[in-house]
Write an enzyme that holds these catalytic residues in place. Structure first.
Site, PDB file in Angstrom:
ATOM      1  N   TYR A   1      -9.866  98.967  37.637  1.00  0.00           N
ATOM      2  CA  TYR A   1      -9.764  98.075  38.797  1.00  0.00           C
ATOM      3  C   TYR A   1      -8.854  98.659  39.876  1.00  0.00           C
ATOM      4  CZ  TYR A   1      -8.632  94.121  41.725  1.00  0.00           C
ATOM      5  OH  TYR A   1      -8.436  93.306  42.818  1.00  0.00           O
TER       6      TYR A   1
ATOM      7  N   SER B   1      -0.627  89.468  48.217  1.00  0.00           N
ATOM      8  CA  SER B   1      -2.049  89.159  48.246  1.00  0.00           C
ATOM      9  C   SER B   1      -2.305  87.706  47.881  1.00  0.00           C
ATOM     10  CB  SER B   1      -2.772  90.064  47.240  1.00  0.00           C
ATOM     11  OG  SER B   1      -4.096  89.634  47.040  1.00  0.00           O
TER      12      SER B   1
ATOM     13  N   THR C   1      -7.498  89.548  55.955  1.00  0.00           N
ATOM     14  CA  THR C   1      -8.416  90.615  55.530  1.00  0.00           C
ATOM     15  C   THR C   1      -9.818  90.249  55.984  1.00  0.00           C
ATOM     16  OG1 THR C   1      -7.033  91.168  53.640  1.00  0.00           O
ATOM     17  CG2 THR C   1      -9.334  91.852  53.541  1.00  0.00           C
TER      18      THR C   1
ATOM     19  N   GLY D   1      -5.321 106.172  51.841  1.00  0.00           N
ATOM     20  CA  GLY D   1      -5.162 107.604  51.580  1.00  0.00           C
ATOM     21  C   GLY D   1      -3.776 108.160  51.853  1.00  0.00           C
TER      22      GLY D   1
ATOM     23  N   HIS E   1     -10.284  99.020  53.146  1.00  0.00           N
ATOM     24  CA  HIS E   1     -10.001  98.351  51.875  1.00  0.00           C
ATOM     25  C   HIS E   1      -9.884  99.379  50.747  1.00  0.00           C
ATOM     26  CE1 HIS E   1     -10.049  94.000  50.493  1.00  0.00           C
ATOM     27  NE2 HIS E   1      -9.813  94.649  49.369  1.00  0.00           N
TER      28      HIS E   1
ATOM     29  N   TYR F   1      -6.774  85.011  52.093  1.00  0.00           N
ATOM     30  CA  TYR F   1      -8.211  84.770  51.940  1.00  0.00           C
ATOM     31  C   TYR F   1      -8.416  83.288  52.158  1.00  0.00           C
ATOM     32  CZ  TYR F   1      -8.962  89.401  49.840  1.00  0.00           C
ATOM     33  OH  TYR F   1      -9.048  90.742  49.606  1.00  0.00           O
TER      34      TYR F   1
ATOM     35  N   LYS G   1      -6.607  92.882  59.189  1.00  0.00           N
ATOM     36  CA  LYS G   1      -6.718  94.045  58.293  1.00  0.00           C
ATOM     37  C   LYS G   1      -8.175  94.313  57.958  1.00  0.00           C
ATOM     38  CE  LYS G   1      -5.230  95.680  53.704  1.00  0.00           C
ATOM     39  NZ  LYS G   1      -6.478  95.713  52.962  1.00  0.00           N
TER      40      LYS G   1
END
Lengths: 375, 375, 375, 375
Positions: free
Chosen positions: D54, D136, D184, D307, D274, D158, D250
């Site tokens: 995950y 989150s 998001t 990254g 994401h 969310y 985002k």
């Protein structure tokens, strides 16, 4: 027909060529030590892990270290043919001296970690060939011993924090006949070289920093604690230039810095990223060269170092406009393999490769480099 | 409907195609010798290490050797469809002769190191197919024997240092019916091929240089000591052209040299980097082709060699504007595997691939090459 | 707030998302058969070596075969967000029919080599999903059986050499309710597929070519000997179009051919290089798409096939302007793994991936594809 | 000379540098945990297979996941020299707060799967360094506990399907002193992460979603069944902005969406895909940054994530114009290795690398970033 009387060629192993001029020694060598990469492999078996990490490594992910070499591989030359290359003159004029080859030895620290003779062996091999050697401020050999080797020599300057010590170190280099001062401008911090950390690198017992110790008036054991200046600006270049020797500014990548260096008295510029050991992700030296050359516009000579391992690499940099190229690590590999003789062999290989590459590119002197193209 | 009466197709192993015209032999071959790369692998098991190094190797890091092939892989063709390709004519006119296929055999030295029949086997296989073979000055077979094979032939000229010997070698080629002189212009020095050094390559006993020996009036044992001229300039091209045969100038990469070659009497130009064996880092032949074509502007035919291993490679070079492409090493591989029959098979494979590639690209003759694109 | 009443989401394994609409079946699958590449691996263990070589292989060095896929990997999408994608409609209108998804099954030959149920299993899986299947002239199943599967179907036409047989085959397809004729224009010769040669591929006993046999009036054993026309030109397209069905011209890569196809009556163009099986070195289908689209300028729909293995690949092609994308080999892999169910699963995976990719790109229908970018 | 009095440097392991300011801690670390990639390797040995899949995985073929990192490797910096970098200030002003470093912790779900202390350990490590942490909505720790850690904090939102629950969750974040809401916008669907499917990932027993459960008024066991809104549009951004906190949008990659976000009230934009977990094939975050910056034209700050694994990566993004960069997975790796201490170490490494990279690039504060170039 343009063939003049020439000595007949002896015992050619392969007949499809007219002459061996300038490259004969290579046929007599150890088949395991044919090129500079061979020396790197051989040296890796001789140097202890800590010093090997120090000499080999680059910063962080070693992106720039790898890219220094990859940049040469990305370029291609378009050579000329049917020019008279029976006699190739690799000589170049630089800072008032005639060099036999446009290759110089860039500074590397602590060479006695690679071989007991250290910088002295390097200097003797270079002197025997008229090649300019640069002694690092972090050398493990006294600058007086190097001077006695008698060859053309430059001194690489780090500025000591103590004003008296700082001046003493430079004045001694001037008095010992060093012909230029190389001011390294990309090391206000030490780049993070993870190989050193992983192997727990420390300077071995018995390898000192005599030039720093002598200038600071401390014993060998205290030399590593001598502080360097913590700020470095263009004013410092002017201070160094005040000693009267030409100053080569080493570590320029940005064209604006090249302009500033010239404005503050640089006699020459060395495009370098410190062998990929400082800012990882910095542009490859070769890739930085064209913009620097454009910015300098011929006012001072532009050198480069970083990734040069072949005479063909040197030719690429020269054809792009560099006046000379420096080699660093390969000298260490030669030193580790066979002391002075090993360094000499490394120099002979790469200078021989350059001479041959010029001939194969149809260029008999550096004045003709503009006839070929690099793409 | 445009189908004319055609013979029915027999025993198709795969039914989704209309015809096997022009490519049938390939279905009968040894499944381990399907293409030219297979021949290379098979030859590597048959040729001793020294000669294998000599035939295989390129200069230094072999960047150019690899790039010669990579250059083809970087290109893509945009083919045409629905053109009439029931009959594909691969023929081309070159230097006054009609060639059955725009593929020629480039010179390679010392073929008797690959097979006892050496250059003679190559010449016979080529003659049987009407393909032009080039005999190297460094051939291990007498040029008279090659002439007796009876096929179209070119002679590759290295200039001997002794004026009499130099003239004698060329005059004999002229008298023996060689149709063109191929002047190699990229070998004033021998490129440094490290594979040779590592294996200690020497010419094997019993493999001589009869054409050099005869011209110089020395025995076979002395031939390897015969000197070539140490300078080569455009005047030499004019001297060679003075023998009355068309001169193919082999080894051009720079467009300015292409212009000079034409100005000094070249009848054709061969874009080549000597198979990556001379200046390592030189541009791939294919990549050099477009600028040379532009410089020549159609005044003489432009050939190329270097990296051609497939009929599709040949088609790419032809579509870019080459009149013909040369193959060198693959002939050696065929020779090593099965002498004349092996060379013949290599020629059949690549000419068959080219014929098929033209059909698949919708091109029924070289005059239609301008309808496809190479990107 | 734009949330309308929606059924609550059950048993989410990962909570950071609002809904599973449209992609739920994927959570129930065999973890070794998650995507189309998994099916390829699994199929390779089930299909005998000869047929596997035939289904897998491309021509010569398989440059184009690999590039078909690499072309997708070179592209990147710039998606949109905050659009209403609660309901994604993947439907598209093509040749008068509403398709549930812009994915069609491209023709592949001899499907009974992969599974005893062959083309019939494929047709049934497609029919159950309203997906258009293309039956190859080289199918191993009778076109009447496929018609009985009842789904939307196209017939791929190779022209038989015998005029009566040629007409008979097409007329039967028309009478059986095939909705379009797919004319393959890139196979006047069979590309050289070296895998087939190496394994000695032959069509297995018991796998026939019933549609060719019936049209030619020969037995199954003779079908492989029935000749196709040896010339194919744009006149032939007009002949095919004369049967009244829309003709999809499959195998166009060059924009000039796209223009000619439209001029000669193509109802749609399929940009394809025959799965990399014909001209090796031909441009990747995806890379050829933009210039073809520009040449066609919207006059007919442009399809593509070659390398589509993911719904994201499909989205890239659609966003560049394709109306639909074809898949070929993946259907064979599904068939080999589990017959009709396997084909169905392959279709569900890729259509599900496309539906999700559209949602994730912020595109709720194909009419909105112009809002995203492909770079 | 510009050197002011500075404390002498102690015990340097390598003498060729003037100072260790700002990077000393790194010399004391575990040689197996030198950088963030080391933490990833070490964490992979500690996290069970399901959660590891995950945390690690990206969507489909993970093209975007890999490209996020490759995009940094493709860029090169042209640093400056001879500027005064004795004191480097990495601080930046963002949404009314002074940050010590332009690095923030991007939201990642379910951190208690990596370590029992989960989000709380992360928040404490961040708080100790003044670094902003984003919690989150799918966190496994109550937002009140995070608030008690006392550091700067953002809440990632969310939208729950139930209007009351939706409002309750946001209001609680506002009341608990979260300083911004991170909305998001790229997760209306959950991207298909095949690693999860292959290992059969399910949320482990005992790891809940307390913030969702509390807002929805259900028990922990029901939290995973709580539905999110199934439609998300720019109106929703205005709803979120209505709570009075600045909203960081985002998940923006397209410049048109950046413009829309600003128009609908975004206080900042986070360029993100994401972590490669949603649309595979989406552009790398770094590659998307320039066009977004151009579209935003300075109206709001632009952040990025995806990254970033090195301080040099951060510097590249900042030099291109980002105001700050987020890290996600590396925090999980630090957490798994050593809880709060591990997260702290990860933060120290990357912020230290950034401080050093700025110094090595000749940049003493973010206001000077425009003096260097990224190519």
């Amino acid at each position: 027909m343009s063939d003049l009387p020439r000595p007949p060629v002896r015992g050619l192993p392969v007949p499809d060529r007219p002459a061996m001029a300038g490259f004969e020694p290579d046929l007599t060598v150890d088949p395991n030590l044919v090129n500079l990469d061979d020396y790197e492999r051989a040296a890796a078996e001789r140097i202890p892990a800590g010093p090997l990490a120090y000499f080999t490594g680059g910063a962080l992910d070693e992106r720039t270290l790898r890219d220094n070499r990859a940049a040469f591989d990305r370029r291609r030359m378009i050579p000329r043919v049917m020019t008279d290359v029976a006699e190739v003159d690799t000589g170049v004029e630089l800072l008032g001296r005639r060099w036999p080859t446009p290759i110089w030895i860039a500074p590397t620290a602590l060479q006695r970690m690679a071989h007991p003779d250290g910088e002295l062996a390097t200097a003797r091999a270079a002197a025997a060939r008229g090649i300019t050697v640069t002694l690092s401020s972090s050398a493990s050999t006294d600058m007086g011993d190097i001077a006695e080797a008698g060859g053309p020599r430059w001194y690489q300057v780090y500025l000591l924090a103590d004003p008296g010590a700082r001046r003493a170190m430079v004045e001694r280099a001037v008095s010992l006949g060093y012909e230029a001062l190389v001011m390294t401008v990309d090391l206000q911090r030490l780049g993070r070289r993870e190989r050193d950390i992983r192997v727990g690198f420390r300077i071995p017992e018995g390898v000192g920093l005599p030039n720093i110790a002598r200038a600071a008036g401390v014993g060998d054991e205290q030399a590593a604690d001598v502080a360097f200046v913590s700020r470095l600006t263009w004013d410092d270049l002017e201070w160094v230039a005040g000693f009267g020797l030409p100053v080569v500014v080493k570590g320029i990548l940005h064209p604006d810095d090249a302009r500033l260096a010239v404005a503050h008295g640089a006699a020459a510029i060395d495009v370098s990223n410190h062998g990929g050991r400082q800012l990882d992700g910095a542009i490859a030296s070769l890739d930085a060269l064209p913009a620097v050359l454009e910015a300098v516009a011929g006012r001072v000579p532009v050198l480069m170092d970083g990734g040069v391992r072949r005479g063909t690499d040197a030719l690429i940099a020269l054809a792009l406009g560099a006046t000379a190229v420096g080699i660093g690590r390969p000298v260490i590999w030669g030193l580790a393999v066979d002391g002075e003789a090993g360094v000499g062999r490394v120099l002979d290989i790469i200078t021989g490769e350059l001479e041959q590459a010029m001939a194969l590119a149809g260029v008999s002197s550096v004045t003709e480099l503009n006839t070929i193209r690099v793409v």
